[in-house]
Design a protein around this motif. Structure first.
Motif, PDB file in Angstrom:
ATOM      1  N   ARG A 253       0.853  -1.196   0.000  1.00  0.00           N
ATOM      2  CA  ARG A 253       0.000   0.000   0.000  1.00  0.00           C
ATOM      3  C   ARG A 253       0.882   1.236   0.000  1.00  0.00           C
ATOM      4  O   ARG A 253       1.862   1.297   0.741  1.00  0.00           O
ATOM      5  N   PHE A 254       0.479   2.224  -0.790  1.00  0.00           N
ATOM      6  CA  PHE A 254       1.235   3.467  -0.887  1.00  0.00           C
ATOM      7  C   PHE A 254       0.428   4.622  -0.309  1.00  0.00           C
ATOM      8  O   PHE A 254      -0.765   4.755  -0.574  1.00  0.00           O
TER       9      PHE A 254
ATOM     10  N   GLU B 130      -2.936   4.686   1.379  1.00  0.00           N
ATOM     11  CA  GLU B 130      -3.255   3.264   1.437  1.00  0.00           C
ATOM     12  C   GLU B 130      -3.673   2.700   0.080  1.00  0.00           C
ATOM     13  O   GLU B 130      -4.469   1.761   0.003  1.00  0.00           O
ATOM     14  N   SER B 131      -3.103   3.243  -0.980  1.00  0.00           N
ATOM     15  CA  SER B 131      -3.440   2.792  -2.336  1.00  0.00           C
ATOM     16  C   SER B 131      -2.872   1.406  -2.591  1.00  0.00           C
ATOM     17  O   SER B 131      -1.668   1.184  -2.469  1.00  0.00           O
ATOM     18  N   ALA B 132      -3.744   0.497  -2.974  1.00  0.00           N
ATOM     19  CA  ALA B 132      -3.320  -0.841  -3.372  1.00  0.00           C
ATOM     20  C   ALA B 132      -2.932  -0.808  -4.847  1.00  0.00           C
ATOM     21  O   ALA B 132      -3.333   0.091  -5.590  1.00  0.00           O
TER      22      ALA B 132
END
Lengths: 330, 330, 330, 330
Positions: free
Chosen positions: D258-259, D266-268
């Motif tokens: 996750r970024f 929390e970007s997957a």
């Protein structure tokens, strides 16, 4: 400071009273409820005058606007008198359960209905509003499919169902308005219903679960899934899917705590229990939008026409359920 | 096709045998284990020859490389003989528990150690490797803080602790290598330990929980948190924090199922139980990297020097624990 | 209704004024700030009296309690005079930057310090408080490892650093108190610092990133990771790990919206930007706890002793940073 | 070891070949494809015999079973000949695009169809299978509402649409089977379609988006949402809602990274791109279930009847789309 009169001091009336109190631009001047105790309790909590008839409020020229939070059958009478006296109106949904009466009201009031804002509070939920705004910026390109899941924590008493107009006009009307909020006017409605939860509701002639599909005038599709009972709380989700991606509004939890143990991991707490928990910020934002409309004398949104349109869709869903046919909207 | 000899058919040897079998570029030619039954079982499963001494494998010129998966005290002897016979070596960590012996081996072998790849399998975990690669592209700018959490599901028997070298050299060595993978060389090591889980481990003179902090040569910080017991499985997480954001590698679950009920919502299943579940893809990718090194005759990574460096850090952690001082790495 | 006096009308004073206004059990009677404009602005917004010296508030017997939100060097003087006049005190952290002065104050006031509540607002954050309460019920068994990550969105001006006491006494003091909230008294402190962000902070002699490890008196471990800059907002997380599992308090977002597109999926919006967004509910709950203590005449928690203990830990962290040694707390 | 013949070496045939190779209980004996090159490539990769006509495989008594992965119009002929020669059959869906031909086949083969397993691979997806199993244990009480979202990453060429039978029989047939997997037999089908993506598909007379609602014989509701294009990958989700809660199978990502950055947190990563990535474990598990049926001589599931039933529903959806009516299943 806009001076506000509250017509109806039940559960939803109390929600609105708190929103007025929280606003820096309005004050609660007077409240009405036929039950003196209810009126007095709300009046005392917020320093307002208490009345057991609406006339003193409707006749008070110092009151700029009223919130109609009384039982549904009284909505049209109260909103009519209020707008005819020059007041702004924030009216709880639905305008009325009978479309013919709504249309008669529209005939009588004409452009005066432009002073009426309808209480579709969910349009003001920060998450749904954010999805709507981001769709408008083109973040997902053309919106093609809308998925709405909306479940109440527990079935109401059967008596409520009888007077509320049933699942489509009482509960799903919020979701039908949400579909219009995203898709604009709807061309076709198809409904399926089920009775898997409450024999009392079935006996009262209503469904306790339903799935409705919609096609917008410009060809986009939506599904709405409703249930009168949800073990994990007030299930309120929406997904807008388009050419470039999807925006979801997920359920919301009172804390950001997650538990991991031997049986399960990353468990969130139950979601908000019901609308008072979930939609408090939405009610606040709704009232602020109403005050802005009062201040600018612009037509509030959603308006009387949105209230009527949602009722048309609810009735079409009922007809589809009875006939097994897709219903085309006029 | 590279022909591979497997030295050691215990649990970890079997993992490597499966990786060889899964590769399209290698085949398992022969296996060695002093326990004939173990050797035979693995040999039969993959159609390889079985031996109870390593010599036939080390002497077989048709075998390109060996995997050293035998008990730690035998690693140096086997890898030494293998590289001296011109074979590539994939050696399980640690090289040895005694840094003096590691250094003696380095003195003896010199550049021949360039043929040795160390089995720090986690570098090849798809999630950790992805974080590392994205850090390298600059996605988070300069990496400033690294947080590693690494917990085993259950404490090993105390007997294992005694021969394994203890928590720092047996368990944390993987995390110390991971820190080096992200931060490069380490300048300072500080350790705290605890004995909250297993009286047997305490009696054996080891800690069963630890926190180690590191400062890299270029001033960046890392924390490693270890526990010998974790109720919800094999807790393996990492977060790289930098100027422009953070990249986390979260725990992984066998399915994407989430349960919502009256007590909790969005509950995921337990995470992977232990390293065989979590790191199967890492072992496969590690072996493929080894085969590539064999094919290209390039120095494999991580190499002998990385194995030595991680041991130095593990020893420094032990010294810090004993002295209550931050240890500066030579 | 408890009548409250506010001493200091800067940013944090305004936060407290809003909490008083939101309470049904207290009212803001008077405010003090040496800058007349600041005092008047807050006084007008909440209908309180404005003063440019604290005396009228300290001398007003109708005022039950004061909130000390003035610059740190004035805390001890104001809280001393307030408790000596019989008032309750909610004092912003830290009590003072100089432990000797804190101890002198304690000597002078003795049991009167039982009337002082310290403004460690995070103890009242609904998520951290929920984790703490669930740990107390035994949901994770014995708490063994505590991981705190706390990062500010952007470094303060170097001038602020000089007067604030530096990262340990200004920023980490909140996390040190949080560690005590979970673990009780601390036996050992070890600190590492870094200067990777702001040359101005380095020039001012302070670090801009730090990792501190703690061991509690009963042998449990904690790590605190701080950074003065965080690209994605106000990073405030905590994980309590124990025998039976773990409880995490994750970061919080203003909406529950997630976006999925070609580059990334399930992306949440940025987290809350800074403490005013994240901790508004915590400040409200903190003030309610203070009012309850006033009403019951019970000793508020966290109290003067907690404020002193956190300062002791901050100083120990500073000493550990300078000496490279683990510092044992008296 | 079961000896398997593969009929058809295209993309899906190659998926099955890999599943056979990965099984410890079966081996790929021979393959057929009219394109010699295709047959030879697969045969060589797995050490099987290559044929350009199916007869040598159908006539080989040492071959226990065949996998029918040839173009749809050839399915009935090949499965008929295989079962008549005593072989087990794993047949890709659909059995045929023409229900009349399917019924004629059923008439001809009678109980011999009990040897046919239908390739509804998604029933074996670990997440969907887990939800199904947990529903069966009563974890959510009575299942009342099923929500299926299924979107392909990109529209197929219009030519494919013409020969594949269209969205309902080609794409949604998987979801219709999934609905039956959870709800049992279906009583009513209602469909809406849209053409928002591909003018070529519209020109070919098919829809490129659709929403279908189902009512099961016992009154439970399901919705299926399909799109021929999805910007973020192969969107494959399912939610089973019941009296006691809900079980969701969420989308799956290749890593757990996750970024978090300035724009989003929390970007997957993108989800699996298409069915080869997402359903590899499902194909493996499907084949293992097939081998188990061969070994035990039990009727495989899903069977010929399930293939027929899904086709009936797909045809009913098409009829509903044309007529605007809910279609009742015989």
């Amino acid at each position: 400071m806009k001076r506000i009169g509250l017509l109806g001091c039940g559960r939803i009336g109390q929600v609105h009273a708190a929103s007025v109190a929280a606003s820096a631009r309005a004050e609660l001047a007077a409240v009405f409820d036929p039950f003196e105790e209810s009126a007095r309790a709300v009046a005392q909590a917020y320093g307002a005058a208490a009345h057991t008839s609406p006339e003193p409020i409707l006749d008070d020229e110092s009151i700029d606007a009223v919130i109609v939070a009384s039982p549904t059958p009284t909505h049209i009478d109260l909103l009519t008198r209020a707008v005819q006296r020059g007041k702004g109106v924030l009216c709880e949904k639905p305008i009325d359960l009978d479309l013919a009466r709504v249309d008669a009201c529209l005939d009588e009031l004409g452009e005066l209905t432009d002073r009426v804002m309808l209480g579709f509070n969910r349009r003001f939920d920060p998450s749904f509003a954010d999805v709507r705004a981001r769709v408008a910026t083109g973040e997902i390109g053309n919106l093609e499919q809308l998925t709405i899941i909306s479940r109440d924590p527990a079935a109401p008493p059967a008596g409520y169902v009888e007077t509320s107009g049933g699942l489509f006009r009482d509960m799903m009307i919020h979701d039908l308005d949400m579909a219009r909020f995203f898709l604009g006017d709807v061309a076709e409605v198809t409904a399926l219903g089920s009775n898997l939860i409450s024999p009392e509701i079935a006996a009262a002639g209503d469904v306790d679960g339903a799935v409705v599909t919609l096609r917008s005038v410009d060809g986009r599709l939506a599904t709405i899934t409703n249930s009168r009972r949800c073990a994990y709380g007030y299930d309120q989700r929406l997904e807008a899917f388009g050419e470039l991606g999807a925006l979801e509004a997920r359920n919301q939890h009172p804390t950001s705590v997650r538990f991991s143990g031997a049986q399960a991991t990353e468990s969130a707490p139950p979601i908000h229990h019901f609308f008072l928990d979930r939609y408090t910020p939405a009610y606040r934002a709704e009232f602020e939008a109403f005050v802005t409309a009062l201040e600018t004398s612009e037509k509030p949104s959603p308006g009387f026409g949105d209230g009527r349109a949602a009722l048309v869709l609810a009735d079409a869903a009922g007809e589809s359920l009875r006939t097994g046919r897709t219903i085309t909207i006029g």
